[in-house]
Design a protein around this motif. Structure first.
Motif, PDB file in Angstrom:
ATOM      1  N   UNK A 182       0.846  -1.198   0.000  1.00 47.16           N
ATOM      2  CA  UNK A 182       0.000   0.000   0.000  1.00 47.16           C
ATOM      3  C   UNK A 182       0.877   1.241   0.000  1.00 47.16           C
ATOM      4  N   UNK A 183       0.488   2.227  -0.811  1.00 42.32           N
ATOM      5  CA  UNK A 183       1.300   3.435  -0.991  1.00 42.32           C
ATOM      6  C   UNK A 183       1.542   4.210   0.306  1.00 42.32           C
ATOM      7  N   UNK A 184       0.466   4.668   0.910  1.00 40.45           N
ATOM      8  CA  UNK A 184       0.589   5.603   2.033  1.00 40.45           C
ATOM      9  C   UNK A 184       1.394   5.027   3.205  1.00 40.45           C
ATOM     10  N   UNK A 185       1.103   3.801   3.669  1.00 34.12           N
ATOM     11  CA  UNK A 185       1.906   3.294   4.793  1.00 34.12           C
ATOM     12  C   UNK A 185       3.370   3.073   4.429  1.00 34.12           C
ATOM     13  N   UNK A 186       3.633   2.688   3.171  1.00 32.83           N
ATOM     14  CA  UNK A 186       5.031   2.473   2.772  1.00 32.83           C
ATOM     15  C   UNK A 186       5.788   3.798   2.730  1.00 32.83           C
ATOM     16  N   UNK A 187       5.154   4.826   2.188  1.00 35.44           N
ATOM     17  CA  UNK A 187       5.799   6.138   2.135  1.00 35.44           C
ATOM     18  C   UNK A 187       6.000   6.698   3.547  1.00 35.44           C
ATOM     19  N   UNK A 188       5.016   6.494   4.424  1.00 36.81           N
ATOM     20  CA  UNK A 188       5.134   6.998   5.798  1.00 36.81           C
ATOM     21  C   UNK A 188       6.268   6.289   6.541  1.00 36.81           C
ATOM     22  N   UNK A 189       6.390   4.985   6.362  1.00 37.55           N
ATOM     23  CA  UNK A 189       7.472   4.243   7.021  1.00 37.55           C
ATOM     24  C   UNK A 189       8.834   4.698   6.486  1.00 37.55           C
ATOM     25  N   UNK A 190       8.939   4.895   5.190  1.00 42.15           N
ATOM     26  CA  UNK A 190      10.197   5.362   4.606  1.00 42.15           C
ATOM     27  C   UNK A 190      10.579   6.731   5.175  1.00 42.15           C
ATOM     28  N   UNK A 191       9.607   7.613   5.314  1.00 42.06           N
ATOM     29  CA  UNK A 191       9.878   8.945   5.887  1.00 42.06           C
ATOM     30  C   UNK A 191      10.406   8.826   7.317  1.00 42.06           C
ATOM     31  N   UNK A 192       9.813   7.918   8.095  1.00 45.16           N
ATOM     32  CA  UNK A 192      10.253   7.732   9.496  1.00 45.16           C
ATOM     33  C   UNK A 192      11.663   7.167   9.578  1.00 45.16           C
ATOM     34  N   UNK A 193      12.049   6.316   8.610  1.00 42.98           N
ATOM     35  CA  UNK A 193      13.352   5.659   8.669  1.00 42.98           C
ATOM     36  C   UNK A 193      14.486   6.501   8.078  1.00 42.98           C
ATOM     37  N   UNK A 194      14.151   7.493   7.258  1.00 44.69           N
ATOM     38  CA  UNK A 194      15.189   8.288   6.592  1.00 44.69           C
ATOM     39  C   UNK A 194      16.217   8.901   7.546  1.00 44.69           C
ATOM     40  N   UNK A 195      15.820   9.516   8.659  1.00 43.01           N
ATOM     41  CA  UNK A 195      16.835  10.112   9.544  1.00 43.01           C
ATOM     42  C   UNK A 195      17.855   9.091  10.068  1.00 43.01           C
ATOM     43  N   UNK A 196      17.444   7.866  10.260  1.00 42.68           N
ATOM     44  CA  UNK A 196      18.343   6.839  10.774  1.00 42.68           C
ATOM     45  C   UNK A 196      19.338   6.335   9.740  1.00 42.68           C
ATOM     46  N   UNK A 197      19.044   6.568   8.460  1.00 40.46           N
ATOM     47  CA  UNK A 197      19.928   6.089   7.396  1.00 40.46           C
ATOM     48  C   UNK A 197      21.052   7.065   7.081  1.00 40.46           C
ATOM     49  N   UNK A 198      20.950   8.289   7.579  1.00 37.87           N
ATOM     50  CA  UNK A 198      21.984   9.284   7.267  1.00 37.87           C
ATOM     51  C   UNK A 198      21.836   9.801   5.851  1.00 37.87           C
ATOM     52  N   UNK A 199      22.972  10.113   5.226  1.00 37.46           N
ATOM     53  CA  UNK A 199      22.938  10.655   3.871  1.00 37.46           C
ATOM     54  C   UNK A 199      22.506   9.573   2.883  1.00 37.46           C
ATOM     55  N   UNK A 200      21.554   9.914   2.021  1.00 32.81           N
ATOM     56  CA  UNK A 200      21.056   8.981   1.001  1.00 32.81           C
ATOM     57  C   UNK A 200      21.498   9.497  -0.362  1.00 32.81           C
ATOM     58  N   UNK A 201      22.241   8.663  -1.089  1.00 30.39           N
ATOM     59  CA  UNK A 201      22.683   9.006  -2.441  1.00 30.39           C
ATOM     60  C   UNK A 201      21.750   8.317  -3.442  1.00 30.39           C
ATOM     61  N   UNK A 202      21.181   9.103  -4.336  1.00 31.06           N
ATOM     62  CA  UNK A 202      20.291   8.542  -5.364  1.00 31.06           C
ATOM     63  C   UNK A 202      21.152   8.129  -6.551  1.00 31.06           C
ATOM     64  N   UNK A 203      21.213   6.836  -6.831  1.00 26.45           N
ATOM     65  CA  UNK A 203      22.001   6.309  -7.939  1.00 26.45           C
ATOM     66  C   UNK A 203      21.199   6.298  -9.238  1.00 26.45           C
ATOM     67  N   UNK A 204      19.890   6.076  -9.147  1.00 29.62           N
ATOM     68  CA  UNK A 204      19.019   6.096 -10.321  1.00 29.62           C
ATOM     69  C   UNK A 204      17.611   6.437  -9.874  1.00 29.62           C
ATOM     70  N   UNK A 205      16.941   7.219 -10.682  1.00 32.53           N
ATOM     71  CA  UNK A 205      15.548   7.576 -10.441  1.00 32.53           C
ATOM     72  C   UNK A 205      14.953   7.870 -11.809  1.00 32.53           C
ATOM     73  N   UNK A 206      14.164   6.927 -12.315  1.00 33.74           N
ATOM     74  CA  UNK A 206      13.679   7.078 -13.687  1.00 33.74           C
ATOM     75  C   UNK A 206      12.425   6.238 -13.927  1.00 33.74           C
ATOM     76  N   UNK A 207      11.771   6.551 -15.018  1.00 34.74           N
ATOM     77  CA  UNK A 207      10.672   5.713 -15.485  1.00 34.74           C
ATOM     78  C   UNK A 207      11.136   5.035 -16.768  1.00 34.74           C
ATOM     79  N   UNK A 208      10.494   3.947 -17.102  1.00 39.87           N
ATOM     80  CA  UNK A 208      10.857   3.230 -18.314  1.00 39.87           C
ATOM     81  C   UNK A 208       9.869   2.122 -18.600  1.00 39.87           C
ATOM     82  N   UNK A 209      10.139   1.403 -19.649  1.00 43.06           N
ATOM     83  CA  UNK A 209       9.286   0.294 -20.044  1.00 43.06           C
ATOM     84  C   UNK A 209      10.043  -1.013 -19.856  1.00 43.06           C
ATOM     85  N   UNK A 210       9.378  -2.027 -19.311  1.00 41.12           N
ATOM     86  CA  UNK A 210       9.963  -3.365 -19.182  1.00 41.12           C
ATOM     87  C   UNK A 210       9.002  -4.359 -19.809  1.00 41.12           C
ATOM     88  N   UNK A 211       9.549  -5.452 -20.321  1.00 37.45           N
ATOM     89  CA  UNK A 211       8.716  -6.510 -20.897  1.00 37.45           C
ATOM     90  C   UNK A 211       8.043  -7.297 -19.771  1.00 37.45           C
TER      91      UNK A 211
END
Length: 148
Positions: free
Chosen positions: A25-54
């Motif tokens: 479910x979207x909302x609980x997953x996003x809320x949990x990620x927000x709560x955990x972010x401070x504990x992870x420290x610096x987050x480096x985004x290696x890829x963020x994109x949309x695309x097509x897969x078979x």
């Protein structure tokens, strides 16, 4: 493309985690990620994109694999707390893919493994119940062709 089986924290358990998170479910997953972010420290985004897969499927009658077509996906790949996290969801919701990648990184780092495992267990139970209900609904529409 990310391969959960060959990732440093890969394996069947990791593959199952990613499968459940991809349908979470979207909302609980996003809320949990927000709560955990401070504990992870610096987050480096290696890829963020949309695309097509078979989209591969298996024909249950002839028992052969085939490609149904292309599916739009959002993909995120991050590095945090010395580990990498990955997320891919159908559609173009980059925020949801990023939340999935953050939860994967949190689980892999062990910083909040119990919290992520509890979330995944709850989502897995919900998904299993939905799958059973869907299969019962499909079974009710089954036609036995030999009765015609």
């Amino acid at each position: 493309m990310f391969d959960s089986e060959t990732a440093p924290h890969g394996g069947a358990e990791h593959g199952r985690l990613l499968s459940v998170l991809a349908r979470a479910d979207d909302a609980p997953m996003k809320a949990l990620a927000e709560r955990l972010l401070p504990g992870l420290g610096e987050v480096e985004v290696l890829a963020s994109r949309t695309g097509l897969v078979m989209q591969p499927l298996r024909d249950p009658v002839q028992e052969v694999d085939f490609h149904l077509g292309e599916v739009l996906v959002a993909e995120a790949h991050v590095r945090a707390a010395g580990v990498e996290g990955y997320g891919m969801v159908t559609g173009r919701d980059m925020e949801r893919a990023m939340a999935m990648a953050v939860l994967d990184a949190a689980w892999a780092s062990g910083i909040a493994r119990a919290e992520v495992a509890d979330f995944v267990a709850g989502q897995s139970a919900r998904q299993d119940a939905e799958d059973i209900a869907r299969m019962r609904a499909v079974e009710a529409t089954r036609v036995d062709m030999e009765t015609f």
